[in-house]
Design a protein around this motif. Structure first.
Motif, PDB file in Angstrom:
ATOM      1  N   ALA A  68       1.028  -1.103  -0.045  1.00 53.36           N
ATOM      2  CA  ALA A  68       0.340  -0.367  -0.157  1.00 53.36           C
ATOM      3  C   ALA A  68       0.942   1.414  -0.086  1.00 53.36           C
ATOM      4  N   SER A  69       0.409   1.730   0.112  1.00 55.03           N
ATOM      5  CA  SER A  69       0.860   3.732  -0.832  1.00 55.03           C
ATOM      6  C   SER A  69       1.770   4.289   0.835  1.00 55.03           C
ATOM      7  N   GLY A 129      -2.895  -2.066  -8.509  1.00 58.45           N
ATOM      8  CA  GLY A 129      -2.262  -0.256  -8.351  1.00 58.45           C
ATOM      9  C   GLY A 129      -3.133   0.608  -9.798  1.00 58.45           C
ATOM     10  N   LYS A 142      -5.805   1.883  -8.101  1.00 62.13           N
ATOM     11  CA  LYS A 142      -6.194   2.136  -6.903  1.00 62.13           C
ATOM     12  C   LYS A 142      -6.827   3.658  -6.706  1.00 62.13           C
ATOM     13  N   LYS A 171     -10.080   3.282  -3.984  1.00 63.17           N
ATOM     14  CA  LYS A 171      -9.556   4.227  -2.565  1.00 63.17           C
ATOM     15  C   LYS A 171     -10.769   4.413  -2.593  1.00 63.17           C
ATOM     16  N   CYS A 191      -3.939  -1.266  -2.942  1.00 58.85           N
ATOM     17  CA  CYS A 191      -2.111  -1.791  -3.879  1.00 58.85           C
ATOM     18  C   CYS A 191      -1.646  -0.356  -4.206  1.00 58.85           C
ATOM     19  N   ASP A 192      -0.583   0.431  -4.231  1.00 60.62           N
ATOM     20  CA  ASP A 192       0.325   1.115  -4.766  1.00 60.62           C
ATOM     21  C   ASP A 192       0.383   0.311  -6.032  1.00 60.62           C
TER      22      ASP A 192
END
Length: 590
Positions: free
Chosen positions: A400-401, A448, A451, A455, A466-467
């Motif tokens: 993740a970020s 990602g 993403k 979000k 996931c980034d």
């Protein structure tokens, strides 16, 4: 008979209403082998006519023809070496008595069709012969005939790639459809501004190089065979027939469609309309959402199709499915170190139970950062020598970020996973490596790519998203279904003559052998195989991701009837015979 003596020797600029032919003239002792060489390399060498021994006429193609004079220029070869270019072959009349003439189709025959479809033909616009290149793609060898394929190149605007493929695919006597679209280096051509034959042709801004098989392959074949004496037409100076060009009838289900599968290097692939529709149907099936997660917001059209096309072109894949083994790919699976021994046991049990055909090499990656990832992905860490050309992640939590890894419940599981994400981020910088991520919630490696949607729309999306992006992000109601669909999609593509011809560059057989067909059928997902595999996972204590139950379920959904029914539907959609309906022949629109 049309008048063939030309002041301008480039026949691509004249007589566009008539078919044109390449010419190869060989001693009778080589004739049968060369005919077979043409048969197994049909795209570069479509055989229109083989003459009788010592016959200078060509009744099926032209009335009152005389091959000694009817080409604007000829090449004379001795022991494979070009020794002269002559305006006619009259002085060789005694030698021609023991020789056989082969007339081969020419790509000049489809340039009129391209112009009628509104496709610019740059070499004609510029008054030049078409560019021709010697490739590193080997033809199928027969006897002493062993040579690389020669191709022509025409720059085409990307918006018209479908049109050029559809105009030329139904013209096998003029080499048929393209054998490659994109970066010339993938054919071993280093500089498209320096052709081996013909003239350099200037592309317009944005044009994509499109390559067709070329009859000058016959010239290369003569040079490789090294006969005592042989003749060919001079490249670009063709034999003009009396046969008018015609618009062929074509099956719209086999109408070729083109898709970009890579920007680095630029690479397009091709499949028939019927195969594309079938893959889109598979994508629709796996997009169902029995768990009510709202995953439809993550769906990206044709990600399954483009991923399968890319995988079909791949030779070495990291993390994948059994179908790729059946297709002859080198398959390697990456595992977290903590689960390495367990996964080895699962693989051996799967082979013993017939779920897998053979063991899959198992590796782990625990390095940190791009340098370690580059060493893992490429020989000696050299980005010009990748070990793999496609990475696949199925239902693997992605970074993740904030640098952590979360499951769908928002629990941080960073301590359980190795940094495989680094392989995907580094692969994105290496030309020739593509990637696929398959997920069902947005926290999975590769997702990602979507993403922002995760979000905005998924529960706890701002935390779990996931980034790390993959080139292709396949969304499914359950991630396993995405894996099944990839296997089914690869089966569809390998039964698609349009795709297989393109994949093989138009060389060799396009129809699978009975043995290949059986292997592919065996490797398709089936209810008994997947039920057996799930029982193996239960044996090793693998629990359902959503409920943590140890039983015959995945993500809280029981195998029967939810998963079993979907597997059967995918299988039925893959193997279903074509329906008649719109499959009747009609003229291609171009």
């Amino acid at each position: 008979m049309v008048q063939k003596r030309l002041v301008n020797k480039n026949t691509s600029l004249v007589f566009k209403c008539y078919q044109q032919a390449n010419v190869v003239i060989l001693h009778k002792s080589l004739a049968d082998d060369f005919e077979e060489f043409c048969r197994v390399n049909q795209s570069p060498l479509p055989l229109l006519y083989r003459s009788q021994l010592g016959d200078w006429s060509c009744p099926p193609l032209a009335a009152a023809a005389d091959i000694r004079t009817d080409c604007p220029q000829y090449c004379v070869f001795q022991k494979g070496q070009l020794v002269d270019k002559v305006a006619d072959l009259k002085s060789f009349a005694p030698q021609l008595q023991d020789m056989v003439v082969f007339y081969l189709g020419c790509s000049f025959g489809f340039e009129k069709a391209l112009e009628q479809a509104g496709v610019p033909v740059r070499n004609v616009e510029q008054g030049r012969n078409v560019s021709m290149f010697r490739t590193t793609v080997p033809c199928v060898t027969v006897g002493r005939f062993e040579c690389p394929m020669v191709v022509t190149m025409r720059p085409v605007p990307p918006s018209q790639l479908d049109a050029v493929s559809q105009c030329t695919h139904p013209l096998p006597e003029a080499h048929g459809g393209p054998v490659h679209i994109g970066d010339a280096a993938l054919l071993g051509i280093q500089d498209v501004s320096r052709p081996d034959y013909g003239d350099p042709v200037e592309p317009s801004p944005g044009d994509v190089p499109v390559f067709w098989a070329c009859g000058v392959t016959g010239v290369e074949a003569v040079q490789s065979c090294k006969p005592e004496l042989a003749f060919t037409h001079s490249p670009g100076c063709m034999f003009l027939t009396d046969q008018p060009e015609t618009t062929p009838l074509a099956d719209p289900s086999e109408c070729p469609l083109t898709f970009c599968i890579s920007q680095n290097p630029l690479h397009y692939s091709m499949a028939s309309r019927s195969a594309v529709e079938r893959l889109r149907h598979l994508e629709k099936i796996i997009g169902e959402d029995p768990g009510q997660r709202g995953i439809e917001v993550l769906f990206v059209q044709d990600e399954l199709l483009r991923s399968c096309l890319s995988l079909s072109h791949s030779s070495s894949v990291l993390v994948s499915t059994a179908m790729l083994q059946a297709l002859g790919k080198q398959v390697t699976m990456v595992s977290d170190q903590r689960a390495l021994e367990m996964n080895r046991g699962i693989i051996l049990d799967a082979v013993e139970k017939g779920v897998l055909q053979s063991p899959v090499p198992l590796v782990c990656f625990q390095g940190a950062g791009p340098e370690a990832a580059m060493q893992f992905l490429c020989h000696d860490g050299d980005p010009k020598r990748p070990r793999f050309d496609h990475l696949v992640a199925i239902e693997r939590s992605g970074r993740a970020s904030d640098g952590n890894y979360y499951n769908m419940r928002g629990i941080n599981i960073r301590h359980l996973v190795d940094p495989v994400d680094d392989l995907f981020t580094t692969a994105s910088t290496v030309a020739g490596i593509s990637s696929t991520g398959i997920g069902d919630g947005g926290n999975e490696l590769g997702m990602g790519k979507v993403k922002d949607r995760v979000k905005a729309h998924m529960p706890k999306g701002s935390l779990i998203a996931c980034d790390v992006a993959a080139d292709f992000a396949i969304t499914a109601g359950v991630s396993n279904w995405g894996g099944y669909a990839v296997a089914c999609g690869l089966y569809v593509l390998n039964c698609c003559p349009v795709h297989q011809r393109y994949l093989r560059r138009g060389l060799g057989p396009t129809a699978p052998s009975p043995q290949q067909q059986r292997a592919w059928n065996t490797s398709l997902p089936s209810v008994p195989k997947e039920e057996e595999f799930l029982s193996i996972l239960v044996k090793y204590g693998i629990r359902s991701g959503k409920t943590a139950n140890l039983g015959m379920e995945v993500d809280g959904l029981t195998f029967h009837p939810t998963h079993s029914d979907l597997i059967q539907r995918l299988r039925d959609a893959t193997l279903a015979p074509r329906t008649d309906g719109s499959m009747k022949c009609s003229r291609i629109s171009c």
